[in-house]
Design a protein around this motif. Structure first.
Motif, short mmCIF file in Angstrom:
data_model
loop_
_atom_site.label_atom_id
_atom_site.label_comp_id
_atom_site.label_asym_id
_atom_site.label_seq_id
_atom_site.Cartn_x
_atom_site.Cartn_y
_atom_site.Cartn_z
N PRO A 294 4.72 3.51 1.56
CA PRO A 294 5.85 3.44 0.63
C PRO A 294 5.75 2.20 -0.27
CG PRO A 294 6.52 2.78 2.84
CD PRO A 294 5.14 3.31 2.97
N VAL A 295 6.16 2.35 -1.52
CA VAL A 295 6.16 1.23 -2.47
C VAL A 295 7.50 1.18 -3.17
CG1 VAL A 295 3.68 1.32 -2.91
CG2 VAL A 295 5.22 2.64 -4.35
N GLU A 296 7.88 -0.02 -3.59
CA GLU A 296 9.08 -0.13 -4.41
C GLU A 296 8.79 0.51 -5.75
OE1 GLU A 296 9.93 -4.28 -5.22
OE2 GLU A 296 7.86 -4.80 -4.69
N SER A 297 9.77 1.25 -6.27
CA SER A 297 9.52 2.02 -7.48
C SER A 297 9.26 1.14 -8.70
CB SER A 297 10.71 2.93 -7.77
OG SER A 297 11.89 2.16 -7.94
N GLN A 298 9.80 -0.10 -8.67
CA GLN A 298 9.63 -0.98 -9.83
C GLN A 298 9.58 -2.43 -9.40
OE1 GLN A 298 11.56 0.01 -13.66
NE2 GLN A 298 12.68 -1.88 -13.41
N TYR A 299 8.56 -3.14 -9.87
CA TYR A 299 8.47 -4.58 -9.63
C TYR A 299 8.67 -5.30 -10.96
CZ TYR A 299 7.00 -9.19 -8.19
OH TYR A 299 6.98 -10.55 -7.93
#
Length: 320
Positions: A294-299
């Motif tokens: 899983p990744v954060e949708s926006q950095y």
């Protein structure tokens, strides 16, 4: 017996040769984990800006260290060329696409094809209009970049006539100018808009455009440019008219050239991004996506305003 020995020798050489070929093929097509090499396709709006070169260098270093391949494309500010590049990546069946969109809306049709093909996409440094078409976003706080420049201007002047250098197809550029204008308007700061000049964020485009403006009026107090290269073009035009010392010029990027101009009291400020952090965060997100994590949708990469008051705190020769 000699014939048998000779035959065995030939066979042994052939076997060794065949094994060598297999091992060579295996090593060339496997990465550090012993898995098939993955290919990453990256398309940038332009490589005529060192900012994007630094982002790409950060990504390439990690990708190649892992034994994978990064294919980099320069769309030269042409949305149609960029769409062709993305569709070429799709035909090639790359493992991921990194997109730095020329036109945040026009790229949508190609990204839909990538999504249909099951190829993950990361938006790098600028947003795309339909964010459902990308699996992750790494972008600077562009609205804040514009806001920081506006707040600095309000400290230095009570009113002014402002020329804006813009790029209306690029969301990062849109947000910077929007952040600047809205900050002034919310504060009730009185300004006259001399014009919004489309310059593609390029020095060689902005300079003649500003020169043309100066043939019509020299009554300009401030130039706000979407990035440092376009600010440099404006400064060259102003300098030719001996106006640079009287006009406050704002840019965005935090490039070595802009910091040097600020240090020499020839530019007012630049909202500094960090291409190094952008590149590092992009490649971190890339390998998480490829691993199915899983990744954060926006950095959001923070920005910092560099002015004549604090420029000595920064290196003039490199990027932050």
């Amino acid at each position: 017996m000699k014939k048998i020995i000779l035959y065995v020798g030939y066979v042994s050489v052939a076997v060794v040769f065949a094994i060598s070929i297999v091992l060579l093929f295996y090593s060339r097509n496997k990465n550090e984990s012993g898995k098939a090499k993955r290919t990453i396709g990256a398309s940038y709006m332009t490589m005529n800006n060192p900012y994007f070169e630094v982002i790409n260098e950060e990504i390439k270093a990690v990708v190649e260290n892992k034994g994978d391949v990064l294919e980099t494309r320069d769309s030269a500010m042409d949305a149609e060329v960029q769409s062709e590049q993305v569709e070429g990546f799709i035909d090639e069946k790359v493992d991921c696409i990194l997109i730095n969109a020329v036109d945040w809306k026009a790229i949508g049709s190609s990204l839909k094809k990538a999504k249909k093909a099951g190829i993950p996409v990361i938006a790098v440094d600028t947003l795309v209009y339909d964010q459902s078409l990308v699996d992750g976003i790494v972008v600077s706080d562009n609205y804040e970049a514009g806001a920081q420049c506006a707040k600095d201007l309000m400290k230095r002047k009570k009113k002014g006539k402002i020329l804006f250098l813009v790029q209306s197809e690029n969301k990062s550029a849109i947000d910077r100018i929007k952040g600047f204008k809205e900050t002034l308007e919310k504060a009730g700061w009185n300004y006259e808009n001399i014009g919004d000049i489309e310059c593609k964020g390029q020095l060689e485009v902005s300079q003649p455009l500003v020169e043309n403006v100066l043939t019509k009026t020299k009554d300009i107090d401030v130039v706000v440019a979407l990035n440092d290269p376009s600010a440099m073009g404006a400064m060259a035009a102003l300098d030719a008219e001996h106006m640079l010392s009287d006009v406050l010029v704002y840019g965005a990027d935090g490039s070595p050239e802009a910091k040097t101009m600020i240090y020499k009291n020839r530019m007012m400020a630049t909202a500094a991004q960090s291409p190094r952090i952008t590149g590092k965060k992009t490649v971190e997100m890339l390998y998480k996506i490829l691993a199915g994590k899983p990744v954060e949708s926006q950095y959001i990469v923070p920005v910092r305003l560099i002015t004549r008051d604090n420029v000595e705190d920064y290196s003039l020769s490199g990027w932050q």
